[in-house]
Design a protein around this motif. Structure first.
Motif, PDB file in Angstrom:
ATOM      1  N   LEU A 133       0.908  -1.212  -0.062  1.00 50.31           N
ATOM      2  CA  LEU A 133       0.006   0.126  -0.046  1.00 50.31           C
ATOM      3  C   LEU A 133       1.067   1.232   0.069  1.00 50.31           C
ATOM      4  O   LEU A 133       2.001   1.382   0.554  1.00 50.31           O
ATOM      5  N   SER A 134       0.270   2.321  -0.578  1.00 50.71           N
ATOM      6  CA  SER A 134       0.956   3.573  -0.656  1.00 50.71           C
ATOM      7  C   SER A 134       0.642   4.250   0.829  1.00 50.71           C
ATOM      8  O   SER A 134       0.009   3.740   1.405  1.00 50.71           O
TER       9      SER A 134
ATOM     10  N   GLY B 272      -1.501   7.500   7.234  1.00 47.16           N
ATOM     11  CA  GLY B 272      -1.085   7.095   5.966  1.00 47.16           C
ATOM     12  C   GLY B 272      -1.853   5.657   5.795  1.00 47.16           C
ATOM     13  O   GLY B 272      -2.278   5.022   6.537  1.00 47.16           O
ATOM     14  N   LEU B 273      -2.332   5.637   4.361  1.00 46.96           N
ATOM     15  CA  LEU B 273      -2.868   4.467   3.974  1.00 46.96           C
ATOM     16  C   LEU B 273      -2.391   3.173   4.764  1.00 46.96           C
ATOM     17  O   LEU B 273      -3.129   2.479   5.207  1.00 46.96           O
ATOM     18  N   ASP B 274      -1.246   3.171   4.399  1.00 41.67           N
ATOM     19  CA  ASP B 274      -0.367   1.722   5.075  1.00 41.67           C
ATOM     20  C   ASP B 274      -0.557   1.764   6.309  1.00 41.67           C
ATOM     21  O   ASP B 274      -0.851   0.401   7.038  1.00 41.67           O
ATOM     22  N   GLN B 275      -0.429   2.640   7.067  1.00 44.48           N
ATOM     23  CA  GLN B 275      -0.598   2.993   8.705  1.00 44.48           C
ATOM     24  C   GLN B 275      -1.605   2.587   9.140  1.00 44.48           C
ATOM     25  O   GLN B 275      -2.107   1.656  10.041  1.00 44.48           O
TER      26      GLN B 275
ATOM     27  N   ARG C 205      -2.204  -1.293   8.475  1.00 45.79           N
ATOM     28  CA  ARG C 205      -1.537  -1.936   9.557  1.00 45.79           C
ATOM     29  C   ARG C 205      -2.213  -2.219  10.731  1.00 45.79           C
ATOM     30  O   ARG C 205      -2.299  -2.935  11.310  1.00 45.79           O
ATOM     31  N   THR C 206      -2.610  -1.017  11.283  1.00 46.72           N
ATOM     32  CA  THR C 206      -3.450  -0.745  12.596  1.00 46.72           C
ATOM     33  C   THR C 206      -4.360  -1.768  12.689  1.00 46.72           C
ATOM     34  O   THR C 206      -4.708  -2.497  13.736  1.00 46.72           O
ATOM     35  N   VAL C 207      -5.297  -1.876  11.488  1.00 47.93           N
ATOM     36  CA  VAL C 207      -6.596  -2.703  11.979  1.00 47.93           C
ATOM     37  C   VAL C 207      -6.259  -4.122  11.688  1.00 47.93           C
ATOM     38  O   VAL C 207      -6.471  -5.097  12.279  1.00 47.93           O
ATOM     39  N   LEU C 208      -5.167  -4.332  10.878  1.00 49.64           N
ATOM     40  CA  LEU C 208      -4.735  -5.819  10.514  1.00 49.64           C
ATOM     41  C   LEU C 208      -4.306  -6.210  12.036  1.00 49.64           C
ATOM     42  O   LEU C 208      -4.580  -7.533  12.525  1.00 49.64           O
ATOM     43  N   VAL C 209      -3.342  -5.450  12.784  1.00 48.14           N
ATOM     44  CA  VAL C 209      -2.792  -6.007  13.881  1.00 48.14           C
ATOM     45  C   VAL C 209      -3.906  -6.063  15.000  1.00 48.14           C
ATOM     46  O   VAL C 209      -3.929  -7.203  15.384  1.00 48.14           O
ATOM     47  N   ALA C 210      -4.664  -5.370  14.971  1.00 47.83           N
ATOM     48  CA  ALA C 210      -6.080  -5.322  15.974  1.00 47.83           C
ATOM     49  C   ALA C 210      -6.714  -6.653  15.657  1.00 47.83           C
ATOM     50  O   ALA C 210      -7.204  -7.233  16.645  1.00 47.83           O
ATOM     51  N   ARG C 211      -6.797  -7.065  14.552  1.00 46.41           N
ATOM     52  CA  ARG C 211      -7.561  -8.059  14.146  1.00 46.41           C
ATOM     53  C   ARG C 211      -6.844  -9.643  14.147  1.00 46.41           C
ATOM     54  O   ARG C 211      -7.280 -10.528  13.754  1.00 46.41           O
TER      55      ARG C 211
ATOM     56  N   ARG D 117      -0.918 -11.031   7.865  1.00 47.95           N
ATOM     57  CA  ARG D 117      -0.158 -10.184   6.749  1.00 47.95           C
ATOM     58  C   ARG D 117       0.532  -8.927   7.172  1.00 47.95           C
ATOM     59  O   ARG D 117       0.225  -8.358   7.818  1.00 47.95           O
ATOM     60  N   GLU D 118       1.714  -9.006   6.408  1.00 51.34           N
ATOM     61  CA  GLU D 118       2.569  -7.725   6.604  1.00 51.34           C
ATOM     62  C   GLU D 118       2.284  -6.699   5.652  1.00 51.34           C
ATOM     63  O   GLU D 118       2.145  -6.835   4.467  1.00 51.34           O
ATOM     64  N   VAL D 119       1.930  -5.362   6.088  1.00 53.24           N
ATOM     65  CA  VAL D 119       1.762  -4.155   5.317  1.00 53.24           C
ATOM     66  C   VAL D 119       3.031  -3.916   4.943  1.00 53.24           C
ATOM     67  O   VAL D 119       3.803  -3.188   5.840  1.00 53.24           O
ATOM     68  N   VAL D 120       3.380  -3.649   3.705  1.00 53.60           N
ATOM     69  CA  VAL D 120       4.633  -3.254   2.984  1.00 53.60           C
ATOM     70  C   VAL D 120       4.321  -1.681   2.592  1.00 53.60           C
ATOM     71  O   VAL D 120       3.457  -1.759   1.529  1.00 53.60           O
ATOM     72  N   THR D 121       5.127  -0.729   2.736  1.00 55.65           N
ATOM     73  CA  THR D 121       4.937   0.671   2.209  1.00 55.65           C
ATOM     74  C   THR D 121       5.514   0.545   0.621  1.00 55.65           C
ATOM     75  O   THR D 121       6.746   0.518   0.743  1.00 55.65           O
ATOM     76  N   ASP D 122       4.719   1.025  -0.282  1.00 52.00           N
ATOM     77  CA  ASP D 122       5.115   0.720  -1.710  1.00 52.00           C
ATOM     78  C   ASP D 122       4.468   2.122  -2.216  1.00 52.00           C
ATOM     79  O   ASP D 122       3.372   2.193  -2.567  1.00 52.00           O
ATOM     80  N   PRO D 123       5.200   3.166  -2.461  1.00 51.51           N
ATOM     81  CA  PRO D 123       4.866   4.447  -3.161  1.00 51.51           C
ATOM     82  C   PRO D 123       4.306   4.287  -4.408  1.00 51.51           C
ATOM     83  O   PRO D 123       3.392   5.089  -4.907  1.00 51.51           O
TER      84      PRO D 123
END
Length: 247
Positions: free
Chosen positions: A152-153, A191-194, A197-203, A207-213
């Motif tokens: 995600l960006s 940030g969209l990535d942030q 990532r926050t929601v996935l960790v809470a649940r 999956r790992e969120v990778v920041t990709d511009p």
């Protein structure tokens, strides 16, 4: 007032019907499973008879470019013709903040086409542009998943709770037609990535969120502020942490 909610059995629509009913309006849920189909025209003229307001919060079942364009063009044309014939005094549609800035995306091109039809209809109207819903975080992650990674960006977003979206649409529908657009957004910028990532960790999603511009958002490359509302946006109250605590 009689207010017909197209897409009235969905996430936002069902909340709208409940909220409008609590405020003394006669809210009618209209969807294929209630006998109203805006693609075929089934039940549309009948449900709009005597309506003061129609609210369109429906969405395409397919996000493929041709499918989504056909859905919004056909559905909106059917609704506008029926609303005009029924003498509806206020046509309200839910759209997305940044829609006009995302021409690479077939979905957002279709939303622009929908809005242009409404603006050109001659009916009194209001467009509500909302930011991303908290509830869509997982589907956004799914659309960006590459194996064990979510690409995600880091573009800025100001997401909001579906309850707050419904409240904003309801307020707009009960008011005087804007013949224009109002933007609504959440109270925090991420940030969209942030955010995802926050929601996935809470649940406990592994999956790992990778920041990709260069990661695309439903087909479009994002600038830092593409998805942000303007300074005059109405800000909702619910913070992400509060929403997560309720889940």
């Amino acid at each position: 007032m009689k207010i017909v909610v197209i897409g009235g059995t969905g996430l936002i629509g069902s909340k709208l019907v409940t909220r409008l009913g609590e405020h003394g309006h006669r809210a009618v849920a209209a969807a294929p499973n209630t006998g109203v189909n805006t693609l075929t025209g089934e039940g549309v003229k009948e449900v709009l008879q005597g309506a003061d307001v129609v609210i369109d919060v429906s969405n395409s079942p397919s996000f493929a470019d041709d499918d989504v364009m056909d859905f919004f063009r056909t559905s909106t044309t059917t609704l506008l013709d029926a609303a005009s014939g029924a003498g509806v005094g206020h046509y309200v549609a839910l759209s997305v903040v940044g829609t006009e800035r995302l021409p690479e995306s077939g979905y957002f091109r279709a939303k622009v086409a929908q809005e242009e039809l409404i603006k050109g209809s001659g009916l009194p109207y209001s467009l509500v542009h909302a930011t991303q819903f908290f509830e869509f975080a997982r589907s956004i992650a799914d659309s960006a998943t590459d194996g064990a990674y979510v690409r995600l960006s880091g573009a800025s977003v100001q997401p909001m709770a579906a309850d707050d979206v419904a409240a904003a649409v309801g307020r707009t529908a009960a008011g005087t037609p804007l013949n224009g657009t109002v933007e609504v957004a959440g109270p925090e910028v991420f940030g969209l990535d942030q955010w995802i990532r926050t929601v996935l960790v809470a649940r406990s999603d592994p999956r790992e969120v990778v920041t990709d511009p260069r990661a695309r958002y439903f087909g479009a490359l994002l600038e830092l502020d593409t998805l942000l509302p303007g300074r005059d946006a109405q800000l909702a109250q619910t913070r992400l942490s509060e929403w997560l605590a309720r889940q």
